[in-house]
Design an enzyme around this catalytic site. Structure first.
Site, PDB file in Angstrom:
ATOM      1  CE  LYS A 128     -27.433  11.883  14.658  1.00 10.97           C
ATOM      2  NZ  LYS A 128     -26.489  12.822  15.283  1.00 10.97           N
TER       3      LYS A 128
ATOM      4  N   GLY B 171     -28.919  14.998  21.043  1.00  9.03           N
ATOM      5  CA  GLY B 171     -28.968  13.689  21.703  1.00  9.03           C
ATOM      6  C   GLY B 171     -28.982  12.551  20.710  1.00  9.03           C
TER       7      GLY B 171
ATOM      8  CB  VAL C  32     -32.528  12.574  15.807  1.00  5.57           C
ATOM      9  CG1 VAL C  32     -32.390  12.607  14.301  1.00  5.57           C
ATOM     10  CG2 VAL C  32     -33.529  13.623  16.276  1.00  5.57           C
ATOM     11  N   GLY C  33     -30.991   9.800  15.946  1.00  6.89           N
ATOM     12  CA  GLY C  33     -30.222   8.717  15.313  1.00  6.89           C
ATOM     13  C   GLY C  33     -30.902   7.377  15.529  1.00  6.89           C
TER      14      GLY C  33
ATOM     15  CD  GLU D 253     -15.752   3.298   6.280  1.00  4.28           C
ATOM     16  OE1 GLU D 253     -14.835   2.860   7.004  1.00  4.28           O
ATOM     17  OE2 GLU D 253     -15.693   3.304   5.051  1.00  4.28           O
TER      18      GLU D 253
ATOM     19  CB  CYS E 279     -11.201   6.262  11.909  1.00  8.81           C
ATOM     20  SG  CYS E 279     -11.272   6.834  10.202  1.00  8.81           S
TER      21      CYS E 279
ATOM     22  CD  GLU F  35     -11.172   4.958  17.591  1.00 10.66           C
ATOM     23  OE1 GLU F  35     -12.323   4.872  18.038  1.00 10.66           O
ATOM     24  OE2 GLU F  35     -10.908   5.088  16.386  1.00 10.66           O
TER      25      GLU F  35
HETATM   26  P1  NAD Z   1     -19.940   8.435  18.050  1.00  8.55           P
HETATM   27  O1  NAD Z   1     -20.079   6.983  17.789  1.00  8.55           O
HETATM   28  O2  NAD Z   1     -20.005   8.892  19.466  1.00  8.55           O
HETATM   29  O3  NAD Z   1     -21.068   9.256  17.283  1.00  8.55           O
HETATM   30  C1  NAD Z   1     -21.198   9.200  15.891  1.00  8.55           C
HETATM   31  C2  NAD Z   1     -22.613   9.610  15.489  1.00  8.55           C
HETATM   32  O4  NAD Z   1     -23.546   8.635  15.955  1.00  8.55           O
HETATM   33  C3  NAD Z   1     -23.074  10.952  16.039  1.00  8.55           C
HETATM   34  O5  NAD Z   1     -23.749  11.642  15.023  1.00  8.55           O
HETATM   35  C4  NAD Z   1     -24.020  10.542  17.153  1.00  8.55           C
HETATM   36  O6  NAD Z   1     -25.008  11.511  17.425  1.00  8.55           O
HETATM   37  C5  NAD Z   1     -24.643   9.287  16.578  1.00  8.55           C
HETATM   38  N1  NAD Z   1     -25.239   8.366  17.545  1.00  8.55           N
HETATM   39  C6  NAD Z   1     -24.875   8.169  18.842  1.00  8.55           C
HETATM   40  N2  NAD Z   1     -25.632   7.184  19.386  1.00  8.55           N
HETATM   41  C7  NAD Z   1     -26.465   6.749  18.401  1.00  8.55           C
HETATM   42  C8  NAD Z   1     -27.461   5.723  18.350  1.00  8.55           C
HETATM   43  N3  NAD Z   1     -27.743   4.964  19.407  1.00  8.55           N
HETATM   44  N4  NAD Z   1     -28.126   5.540  17.187  1.00  8.55           N
HETATM   45  C9  NAD Z   1     -27.833   6.291  16.092  1.00  8.55           C
HETATM   46  N5  NAD Z   1     -26.904   7.272  16.105  1.00  8.55           N
HETATM   47  C10 NAD Z   1     -26.218   7.493  17.242  1.00  8.55           C
HETATM   48  O7  NAD Z   1     -18.575   8.877  17.359  1.00  8.55           O
HETATM   49  P2  NAD Z   1     -17.774  10.255  17.491  1.00  8.55           P
HETATM   50  O8  NAD Z   1     -17.224  10.349  18.871  1.00  8.55           O
HETATM   51  O9  NAD Z   1     -18.584  11.379  16.954  1.00  8.55           O
HETATM   52  O10 NAD Z   1     -16.586  10.016  16.445  1.00  8.55           O
HETATM   53  C11 NAD Z   1     -15.431   9.341  16.759  1.00  8.55           C
HETATM   54  C12 NAD Z   1     -15.477   7.903  16.307  1.00  8.55           C
HETATM   55  O11 NAD Z   1     -15.721   7.821  14.904  1.00  8.55           O
HETATM   56  C13 NAD Z   1     -14.165   7.183  16.506  1.00  8.55           C
HETATM   57  O12 NAD Z   1     -14.409   5.917  17.059  1.00  8.55           O
HETATM   58  C14 NAD Z   1     -13.599   7.039  15.104  1.00  8.55           C
HETATM   59  O13 NAD Z   1     -12.707   5.986  14.921  1.00  8.55           O
HETATM   60  C15 NAD Z   1     -14.818   6.895  14.306  1.00  8.55           C
HETATM   61  N6  NAD Z   1     -14.547   7.246  12.905  1.00  8.55           N
HETATM   62  C16 NAD Z   1     -14.419   6.236  11.986  1.00  8.55           C
HETATM   63  C17 NAD Z   1     -14.118   6.529  10.680  1.00  8.55           C
HETATM   64  C18 NAD Z   1     -13.979   5.432   9.648  1.00  8.55           C
HETATM   65  O14 NAD Z   1     -14.018   5.744   8.459  1.00  8.55           O
HETATM   66  N7  NAD Z   1     -13.817   4.180  10.034  1.00  8.55           N
HETATM   67  C19 NAD Z   1     -13.944   7.844  10.282  1.00  8.55           C
HETATM   68  C20 NAD Z   1     -14.073   8.850  11.239  1.00  8.55           C
HETATM   69  C21 NAD Z   1     -14.391   8.542  12.559  1.00  8.55           C
END
Ligand code: NAD
Length: 488
Positions: A181, A215, A218-219, A257, A291, A388
């Site tokens: 996704k 939204g 789906v996740g 991650e 990240c 962060e």
């Molecule tokens: P986010 O957590 O808002 O969303 C990530 C994904 O999770 C999206 O696809 C979103 O639709 C999905 N999602 C949201 N709620 C969910 C739920 N309840 N169940 C399942 N899926 C759900 O993150 P973002 O704002 O897209 O990305 C930024 C974050 O990602 C930062 O915190 C960053 O540090 C982290 N990140 C970590 C790494 C790593 O390797 N550690 C790499 C890149 C980004």
């Protein structure tokens, strides 16, 4: 340069299809619509999971290693052939500068596919444990590694292709099937990956399914569904916590991650100029939306002002602008929402007593640009040092010398996160000694690069569970079965 990309399609059971509604994806450099993505709901997610389950349970994908190696090889060739199309979309939709697409946004991830395609024929999927004696008989034992099952892969917006490939490639190499996704802010580039797989590879129907959705429903379904065996998630720590809890109902294997608040430690014998340039440029890499960026710069108190001046000079030289321009180093933030979040955190940091040295404001004109920002004299316990930001904001924190660099190590470890870190010193031995005492999954010493397809990447503490890339990245998607047979 892409003005308007074609609308994209979901990939389910080998077929490209739409959904009842679509949602727009914006170019963060202009605010204009790049294209539209199908807004999948529970029905599309159910269909994708069912296809992945069927492909895992009823085809030879999980056991036919030659087929998988051939398909990964094809996937690599396809990505190379369509690299420029993906580059244009990555620049337009993700706001990633052209320079970054030559590295971690696109070219390096394509290299990861090559690396797993080459690993597959040589990886030892079984191991002999020899003969043991028990209950008066001799028993020959061995271990086999087999595919863990159906994988739900959920990715964030910042490095969509890198993170998608870091998940689906080892999952496919292991023999798993996948439902991927994309992130709501960057769906098109992930759907483009699905279209390339459907149209240019022999990966069988149902082995890879790709969804986009605006939204969280789906996740949520993917992380609770009984037919999913593994959840691999990259994103924020709050979402990671929710996913871990959601997956516990069916005791799924969970790979996370998550976020980071990594520290770069400058020791008193370091080359301050080199360390300051590294800190300045790293903090603005992809406008701070990475990240593993070191967003805390720990400096000896006696050299705080000198280093702050050097970093400010570095930030003043960062080329900010249109990500399509190959001379540009820093592009926009992903959205107005993200820019508002960054600006509010900087304001609260100043209210908390940090000194704003430069930046701290939106840039005029279209797009979601924020000026490179330097905060000095930051309290290590304050919000800006603990949370962060995900914007081009660097916090300088002074530490007091103590024997054995303990002051710097204590502040570096004063974090819920543990993703990465960096240290600068004239003495490699002293630098490594500091790095060993900081609890994080990766570390750069005097500007050294640890990031490569064969290097495990991941976090300690609330930065995650598990490792991506390398042999460890493959093993995240393997189960271990131990056999025993009465020996003759
Ligand atoms: P986010 O957590 O808002 O969303 C990530 C994904 O999770 C999206 O696809 C979103 O639709 C999905 N999602 C949201 N709620 C969910 C739920 N309840 N169940 C399942 N899926 C759900 O993150 P973002 O704002 O897209 O990305 C930024 C974050 O990602 C930062 O915190 C960053 O540090 C982290 N990140 C970590 C790494 C790593 O390797 N550690 C790499 C890149 C980004």
């Amino acid at each position: 340069m892409i003005e308007q990309a074609p609308d994209r399609l979901l990939l389910t059971d080998g077929r490209l299809n739409g959904a009842k509604t679509t949602f727009a994806s914006l170019n963060p450099a202009t605010g204009a619509v790049v294209g539209h993505a199908p807004d999948a709901g529970p029905a599309e997610a159910e269909a994708a999971i069912a296809a992945a389950r069927r492909a895992f349970d009823t085809t030879t994908w999980a056991t036919d290693r030659d087929l998988r190696a051939r398909c990964l090889d094809q996937l690599h060739r396809t990505l190379v052939e369509h690299r420029e199309e993906l580059r244009a979309l990555t620049i337009a939709e993700v706001g990633a500068p052209h320079q970054l697409t030559a590295g971690a946004q696109l070219e390096e991830p394509i290299g990861v596919v090559r690396w797993y395609a080459d690993l597959l024929p040589t990886y030892e999927f079984s191991r002999d444990l020899g003969v043991t004696e028990a209950r008066g008989a001799r028993h020959r034992r061995w271990v086999e590694k087999e595919a863990a099952g159906v994988v739900a892969a959920i990715i964030p917006y910042n490095y969509p292709t890198q993170i998608a490939l870091a998940k689906i490639t080892p999952a496919l190499a292991a023999g798993c099937t996948v439902v991927l996704k994309g992130a709501p802010d960057t769906p098109l580039v992930t759907l483009a990956l699905g279209e390339l797989i459907a149209e240019h590879t022999d990966i069988p129907p149902g082995v890879v399914n790709v969804l986009s959705s605006s939204g969280a429903a789906v996740g949520e379904l993917m992380t609770t569904h009984p037919d999913v065996d593994v959840v691999t998630f990259t994103g924020s720590t709050p979402t990671g916590r929710r996913i871990m809890a959601a997956a516990s109902g069916t005791v799924k294997r969970v790979f996370l991650e998550l976020g980071g608040k990594s520290a770069m430690v400058v020791l008193d014998d370091a080359d301050f100029q080199a360390a300051s340039m590294m800190a300045a440029f790293m903090s603005c890499s992809h406008a701070g939306q990475g990240c593993a960026i070191c967003t805390r710069l720990l400096v000896p108190r006696a050299h705080h002002d000198e280093i702050v001046d050097l970093v400010a000079q570095g930030l003043a030289h960062i080329p900010v602008g249109d990500p399509a321009d190959p001379a540009v180093y820093m592009g926009p933030l992903i959205s107005e929402r993200q820019r508002d979040k960054v600006d509010a955190m900087v304001r609260r940091a100043v209210a908390d007593g940090a000194k704003l040295v430069c930046g701290g404001e939106r840039m005029p004109g279209p797009g979601f640009y924020y000026r490179p920002t330097l905060l000095a004299g930051v309290d290590p316990d304050s919000e800006i040092a603990q949370e962060e930001v995900f914007g081009p904001v660097l916090s300088v924190i002074p530490y007091d010398d103590r024997p054995d660099d303990a002051g710097a190590v204590r502040i570096a470890n004063n974090s819920a996160y543990g993703l990465s870190g960096a240290v600068f010193s004239a003495s490699e031995e002293r630098a490594v000694n500091v790095a060993r005492r900081i609890r994080s999954g990766t570390f750069s010493i005097n500007g050294g690069n640890y990031f490569a397809p064969d290097s495990p990447f991941g976090g300690y503490k609330q930065s995650g569970i598990g490792r991506e890339y390398g042999v460890e990245g493959l093993e995240e998607f393997l189960e271990t079965k131990t056999f025993g047979v009465v020996a003759q």
